[in-house]
Design an enzyme around this catalytic site. Structure first.
Site, PDB file in Angstrom:
ATOM      1  N   HIS A  71      -1.915 -17.444 -31.698  1.00  0.00           N
ATOM      2  CA  HIS A  71      -1.486 -18.447 -32.676  1.00  0.00           C
ATOM      3  C   HIS A  71      -0.725 -17.745 -33.799  1.00  0.00           C
ATOM      4  CE1 HIS A  71      -1.430 -21.842 -35.359  1.00  0.00           C
ATOM      5  NE2 HIS A  71      -2.257 -22.559 -34.616  1.00  0.00           N
ATOM      6  N   HIS A 111       3.113 -23.792 -35.262  1.00  0.00           N
ATOM      7  CA  HIS A 111       3.413 -25.075 -35.882  1.00  0.00           C
ATOM      8  C   HIS A 111       4.920 -25.142 -36.099  1.00  0.00           C
ATOM      9  CE1 HIS A 111      -0.867 -25.519 -37.813  1.00  0.00           C
ATOM     10  NE2 HIS A 111      -0.906 -25.331 -36.504  1.00  0.00           N
ATOM     11  N   GLU A 146       3.197 -26.833 -31.281  1.00  0.00           N
ATOM     12  CA  GLU A 146       1.962 -27.599 -31.438  1.00  0.00           C
ATOM     13  C   GLU A 146       2.257 -29.006 -31.943  1.00  0.00           C
ATOM     14  OE1 GLU A 146      -2.290 -27.333 -33.851  1.00  0.00           O
ATOM     15  OE2 GLU A 146      -1.191 -25.505 -33.369  1.00  0.00           O
ATOM     16  N   ASP A 180      -2.816 -30.890 -29.762  1.00  0.00           N
ATOM     17  CA  ASP A 180      -3.997 -30.852 -30.627  1.00  0.00           C
ATOM     18  C   ASP A 180      -4.541 -32.270 -30.771  1.00  0.00           C
ATOM     19  OD1 ASP A 180      -5.447 -31.090 -33.280  1.00  0.00           O
ATOM     20  OD2 ASP A 180      -5.153 -28.931 -33.224  1.00  0.00           O
ATOM     21  N   HIS A 230      -9.909 -31.185 -39.389  1.00  0.00           N
ATOM     22  CA  HIS A 230     -10.697 -31.035 -38.166  1.00  0.00           C
ATOM     23  C   HIS A 230     -12.184 -31.296 -38.424  1.00  0.00           C
ATOM     24  CE1 HIS A 230      -7.536 -28.136 -36.222  1.00  0.00           C
ATOM     25  NE2 HIS A 230      -6.998 -29.255 -36.686  1.00  0.00           N
TER      26      HIS A 230
END
Length: 284
Positions: A71, A111, A146, A180, A230
């Site tokens: 990531h 991202h 993403e 996601d 999240h």
């Protein structure tokens, strides 16, 4: 690397080294894991140790761990209207691709970025320019965009925005998507009540062959909130039943799933992994 069960793992840290990250993943019963390539809020990258990497590769095979997902740092914003920010993003991206070529990790997620007021079309232009400048047909790494929740000026809030980037990249066979769950639900894709419809729409716009990984995260905020918060699986607005359907969905078969749920202790991932494995096995 062949797996007959659910390929699932946590987001782990490599601050102590890759072998320590692998040990942590094995301790919670994972068959894969995600890691940041460098400090997620900065630009520093830990130097790669060839001897450690050699041992790491052997241990991955021994424990049947993978595929891994790297990531990018959150500070990497290719879509910014600020030139110095884009220059940092380009340099970080190029360095990460070089690092990935040395690691047993063929998936790199980032991202898409925020257009910072210049508009989504202009931001997408900036992203495409950097990708085309740094990616080559010879790279071993597949770069994943993403899906985003759409807060502020984020790009990637819709499948159409992701497709607008992928369709213009000169090395299309090295581009993919990481879905996601918290982000797409917050962006307005109803994976709770219409998972089949969402995946069919993704297939029409982007192509399911482009989907290479899934982040499993519940959401602290309601459907369509455009917020990125999240939650542990089953404790948010998405709910446990939706995640059970996700990991068993035939369109997602064979994909690696990565947990980014907030845990007070790393061992908290174990219960999520074990419960998902159980529902996956029950469907076989």
């Amino acid at each position: 690397m062949a797996h007959t069960d659910l390929i699932i793992g946590p987001h782990t840290s490599i601050a102590k080294g890759y072998l320590a990250a692998l040990k942590d993943a094995c301790a919670v019963g994972a068959s894969t894991f995600q890691f940041f390539t460098r400090n997620p809020r900065g630009g520093a990258a830990r130097a790669l140790d060839p001897d450690e990497i050699a041992v790491f590769k052997k241990e991955l095979d021994a424990h049947r761990i993978g595929p891994l997902l790297a990531h990018a740092p959150y500070t990497m914003n290719m879509a910014s209207k600020t030139e110095t920010t884009r220059e940092f993003a380009a340099a970080t991206f190029a360095d990460d691709l070089a690092r990935m070529a040395q690691l047993p990790c063929a998936l790199y997620n980032f991202h898409p970025g925020s257009h910072t007021g210049q508009g989504a079309a202009a931001g997408i232009d900036e992203i495409v320019d950097i990708l085309n400048a740094e990616m080559t047909p010879f790279q071993t790494t597949t770069v994943l965009l993403e899906t985003m929740s759409g807060k502020g000026t984020e790009i990637g809030r819709s499948f159409e925005e992701l497709a607008a980037i992928i369709d213009r990249v000169k090395v299309p066979d090295r581009m993919g998507v990481c879905l996601d769950t918290c982000h797409v639900y917050s962006a307005g894709y109803d994976i709770v009540n219409d998972l089949d419809g969402v995946l069919a729409h993704f297939d029409d716009v982007v192509g399911l062959d482009r989907l290479k990984a899934v982040h499993l995260n519940d959401s602290k905020t309601p459907f369509g909130s455009h917020k990125d918060r999240h939650e542990k699986l089953g404790a948010g607005s998405i709910g446990w039943d939706a995640f059970a359907r996700l990991v068993r969905h035939p369109a997602l078969k064979g994909l690696p799933f990565f947990l980014e749920t907030p845990q007070s202790h790393y061992s908290g991932y174990r219960s999520e992994i074990m419960r998902l494995r159980q529902v996956f096995a029950e469907a076989e």
